[in-house]
Design a protein around this motif. Structure first.
Motif, PDB file in Angstrom:
ATOM      1  N   SER A  53     -37.715 -40.167   8.018  1.00 26.91           N
ATOM      2  CA  SER A  53     -37.837 -40.370   9.457  1.00 26.91           C
ATOM      3  C   SER A  53     -37.731 -39.010  10.150  1.00 26.91           C
ATOM      4  O   SER A  53     -37.657 -37.973   9.493  1.00 26.91           O
ATOM      5  CB  SER A  53     -36.753 -41.324   9.963  1.00 26.91           C
ATOM      6  N   ASP A  62     -33.196 -41.101   9.639  1.00 24.90           N
ATOM      7  CA  ASP A  62     -33.105 -42.041   8.520  1.00 24.90           C
ATOM      8  C   ASP A  62     -31.673 -42.274   8.071  1.00 24.90           C
ATOM      9  O   ASP A  62     -31.434 -43.023   7.106  1.00 24.90           O
ATOM     10  CB  ASP A  62     -33.957 -41.557   7.350  1.00 24.90           C
ATOM     11  N   LYS A  85     -45.531 -45.436   9.223  1.00 25.92           N
ATOM     12  CA  LYS A  85     -44.487 -44.502   9.644  1.00 25.92           C
ATOM     13  C   LYS A  85     -44.858 -43.091   9.229  1.00 25.92           C
ATOM     14  O   LYS A  85     -45.822 -42.858   8.504  1.00 25.92           O
ATOM     15  CB  LYS A  85     -43.152 -44.887   9.027  1.00 25.92           C
TER      16      LYS A  85
END
Length: 890
Positions: A384, A404, A662
């Motif tokens: 992330s 994340d 993502k």
């Protein structure tokens, strides 16, 4: 502290859109990066960004055949003419329309542009100093205008003699044009493709024409009669059956994707085609023999270019921001660089100021070398967005935090993740800090109001600090390592004695939500930035507020396209999201969601200088005032309407992406315009450079940009000419010092090098002793360049030794003035020393190997009287030079 920072380089992005081109010598590659142009030197492994900037993103660039003139055109049709070797823009011009194609003629006298459905031929401006010409007041002169296409022109190419050129259009036709009226020639239409033509080229003999279309069809055209095309005798042909350009060969690329771009090299007959699925294929024409088919990426390839020899292929992908230079003969990559897939969020300098670490919303961490401009490595372990990064004091460990829920420690010697820190419950970490000894790492989150501390050695959670009543927004250790400073949205700053047994904390009250905090290098002061645009300074020892400064007026700048307010009235740009102290603590650098970077004096609390991040109108936030002429009758801005219509086909309009994609790999198309903002800013430990992570990329501002590239005509007169300098050198008793000073005044690199190499070794000490000290900096800068590029190492080292012996005390007393030149020389000497050491080790290993083989009776050597000879080792030919040479294998 010096504050004359100038734009030095642009890192973080390598390609955005438009076409890429090679220089005529094939050593460098030019790539448009937003509204600027970056140059990648493929032989020296360096890159730099040209200093000029367009008002919008660049869509087309091209160089003349001699490499002197560079023409760049942006989305609005505005062009900038640049003398490429000097990196100096000399003229701005507007074509009053969107340019769809651009190409210089092989002889460099003309260039043609596609202006919608029309084509215009312009005379190339005359460069001062070339052929004795002078630059005119209006250098752009229209030669001719051509019309006939029914849709936009997409590609232009010239014949080898510069008399004819080809144009290909979206109307599925290609046309042949003559630059000037030719007897017996009429413009010819090449029709037969079913979809738009992506490229059309003449063969080397100009007897054939190749065209490729979007559906993967390749046609070869020749100037024949209909009877010749069907194999009949030309003598039996009907006289009325005139000769025309006809299709003599049809070939098709069997790919399930559209052809996006193509490039043809007439000399070698190599054709390279690129497809929407990321594949590119290399064919040999006219036999249509497939040589290679490889994949660059899963995204479409936007542009392709071949160098003059046809050995290197340059490919660019706008979707992934990737740039690749591939050598098809050796099947190896010469250059492979990629940008972040999303906005950069954090950056960190290494302790030696040689590298920068960047993290972005795509979850990638990239390492950039400041001197070369290339990225060295990429870490992909985070899943992330990256929210924070910090180097250890020794520079061997890097720490990063991410949304994340993990904090990772990276070994910067082996480039691997050796430790991962997590909280007992799943959190998204928003900030990060490490102590100077790199023994404790702490992180804060927006999901929790606590601060988490881990041991770097064991990875265990040491403590969980509670006290804040809002999300943690920023963390920082004092440079002496005694305290941890934390800031929160609860409008407080807390200082923690984390290494004491009591672990006491003290709260400092603010007037608004805290955004960022910075600690002065002497650990005596804290600077805090709040949401209301205030900068507050606190004394750490006494916890007393020292001063407050209002920065709303300074940082305010830029309005979005759809905003009905001016930049001064926009509320979202009136605060600093990132602040940092200079290396000596005398200045504070601050930036936020604005196009401005502000430099303040800490002692006087005054604004010293404002830096403009970008003037690119293709980004939101660069305009200052409302423009009523750009508003249509329905109240919408004109720039928000898509006039290109690229997704007109059904296949392009279908959304094949999956929900939940993502890390920047979502394939959906969005019409959201990027907004200019600065997400991170930091000074280099040396204090000579600072960097800003912005929407445009990683901007580098430095004090060391001045040098040989600057030109100051103050000392010029009518007698200072290149011819006079050469005449002085060729005299029986040359005045080397006078010639060297005149060459420095002219600032011609080739001329300076010529004078420098003509000075005998015995005259070096005399020239250096009498050299005026005003030219000392230029001489040091030049010698540093010679150490990197010239093979005459001993000669350059002799010059440096004489300069140090004669002017060493003067340079030492003014170390700040000559700091950039001294660092350049030190860097060059270290690089040469490293290369020589590697060569010495390699040759010592080879000599040791030969000695071992000889002792075993496996070497048969025939030597001459000088000790050199030839022989073989187990069937391998060996050349042995004399004692001062090398030993190598064939």
């Amino acid at each position: 502290m010096k504050t004359e920072f100038k734009f030095s380089n642009l890192l973080g992005t390598v390609y955005r859109q438009g076409n890429v081109i090679f220089t005529p010598d094939g050593d460098s590659l030019l790539s448009p990066v937003g509204n600027r142009v970056s140059v990648f030197n493929l032989t020296k492994n360096t890159s730099y960004t040209l200093p000029f900037a367009h008002r919008r993103n660049i869509v087309h660039i091209d160089l003349t055949s001699n490499g002197n003139l560079l023409l760049t055109v942006d989305e609005d049709g505005r062009a900038i003419l640049t003398i490429f070797p000097r990196r100096t823009s000399i003229y701005h011009f507007s074509f009053k329309g969107n340019i769809t194609a651009l190409k210089f003629s092989p002889d460099g006298r003309y260039f043609v542009v596609g202006l919608g459905r029309k084509i215009q031929a312009w005379s190339t401006p005359q460069v001062p100093g070339s052929d004795g010409g002078e630059l005119d007041f209006a250098p752009f002169v229209l030669h001719r205008e051509y019309g006939g296409h029914f849709d936009h022109v997409r590609h232009l190419s010239w014949s080898g003699d510069s008399r004819f050129f080809l144009s290909s259009s979206k109307d599925s036709t290609a046309r042949i044009w003559s630059l000037d009226p030719e007897e017996g020639f009429e413009p010819t239409v090449l029709a037969g493709h079913r979809q738009q033509i992506r490229g059309a080229w003449f063969s080397a003999s100009q007897e054939s024409i190749y065209t490729v279309s979007e559906d993967g069809a390749l046609f070869r055209w020749e100037y024949v009669t209909r009877a010749q095309q069907h194999g009949a005798d030309p003598e039996d042909a009907d006289p009325e059956d005139l000769e025309k350009w006809r299709i003599v060969q049809r070939n098709y690329f069997m790919q399930n994707a559209k052809l996006k771009c193509a490039s043809f090299h007439p000399t070698s007959g190599l054709l390279t085609v690129c497809f929407a699925n990321g594949l590119f294929s290399l064919y040999e024409l006219p036999s249509f023999s497939a040589i290679h088919t490889l994949s660059m990426a899963a995204s479409p390839i936007s542009t392709i270019s071949m160098n003059k020899t046809g050995e290197w292929l340059a490919l660019g992908s706008a979707k992934t921001g990737q740039l690749l230079v591939w050598e098809h003969q050796s099947e190896s990559n010469i250059l492979k660089q990629s940008s972040h897939l999303d906005t950069m969020t954090t950056l960190s300098f290494s302790p030696d100021s040689s590298r920068i670490i960047t993290g972005a919303d795509d979850g990638l961490i990239k390492i950039w070398d400041i001197f070369s401009g290339f990225h060295i490595a990429t870490f992909t372990e985070h899943s992330s967005a990256i929210t924070g990064s910090a180097y250890s004091r020794r520079g061997n460990v890097l720490f990063t935090s991410s949304l994340d829920g993990s904090v990772r420690a990276w070994d910067m010697l082996r480039y691997r993740n050796f430790r991962t820190f997590t909280a007992p419950q799943r959190l998204s970490f928003a900030c990060l800090a490490i102590d100077p000894a790199a023994e404790v790492v702490c992180a804060g989150s927006h999901d929790s109001f606590d601060i988490y501390l881990w041991s770097v050695q064991t990875g265990a959670l040491l403590d969980q600090l509670s006290g804040h009543e809002g999300p943690i927004s920023t963390l920082a250790f004092t440079p002496d390592g005694r305290m941890l400073v934390s800031g929160s949205w609860d409008r407080t700053i807390r200082t923690w004695n984390v290494f004491d047994r009591s672990q006491s904390s003290e709260s400092l009250q603010l007037t608004s939500d805290l955004l960022c905090v910075a600690v002065r290098p002497d650990s005596a002061q804290i600077a805090a930035s709040t949401l209301d645009g205030q900068l507050t300074f606190w004394d750490i020892e006494t916890s007393v507020q020292q001063a407050t400064m209002d920065g709303r007026r300074d940082v305010s700048g830029g309005r979005t396209l759809s905003s009905r307010r001016t930049a001064a009235s926009t509320p979202g740009t009136k605060s600093f999201n990132s602040i940092t102290y200079s290396a000596d603590g005398s200045c504070l650098l601050a930036a936020g969601n604005s196009k401005y970077i502000c430099l303040y004096s800490v002692s006087t609390l005054t604004l010293i200088k404002k830096f403009t991040v970008s003037i690119n109108l293709s980004l939101d936030g660069t305009q200052e005032f409302l423009n009523s002429s750009a508003i249509m009758s329905n109240g919408l801005p004109r720039d928000m309407i898509d006039t290109e219509g690229e997704a007109s086909d059904l296949e392009d309009r279908i959304d094949r992406s999956l929900p939940g994609a993502k890390r920047g790999k979502d394939a959906t198309k969005r019409t959201v315009r990027p907004e200019v903002r600065v997400t991170g800013i930091e000074f280099a430990p040396t204090g000579r450079t600072f960097s800003a992570a912005s929407t445009e990329g990683l901007l580098i501002y430095s004090l060391d940009t001045a040098g040989m590239d600057d030109f100051d005509p103050f000392d010029l007169d009518v007698d200072v000419t290149p011819q006079n300098v050469e005449d002085i050198i060729q005299q029986k008793r040359p005045e080397y010092l006078k010639a060297l000073i005149m060459s420095f005044r002219l600032n011609e690199k080739k001329l300076i090098r010529k004078v420098y190499e003509s000075i005998p070794r015995t005259q070096i000490s005399l020239v250096v002793r009498d050299l005026p000290r005003v030219y000392l900096g230029r001489l040091l800068h030049f010698l540093a360049q010679q150490l990197e590029s010239s093979p005459h190492l001993e000669f350059a080292l002799t010059w440096i030794g004489e300069v140090v012996a004669v002017h060493g005390r003067y340079v030492k007393e003014r170390a700040g003035q000559f700091s950039s030149e001294l660092r350049a020389i030190q860097r060059s000497i270290d690089g040469v020393g490293k290369t020589i050491r590697n060569l010495g080790q390699r040759n010592s290993f080879e000599i040791e190997f030969l000695c071992q083989q000889q002792s075993q009776g496996k070497v048969a050597m025939l030597t001459n009287g000088n000790g050199a000879g030839e022989g073989s080792i187990d069937g391998v030919d060996v050349d042995m030079a004399d004692n001062d040479g090398w030993i190598g294998f064939e």
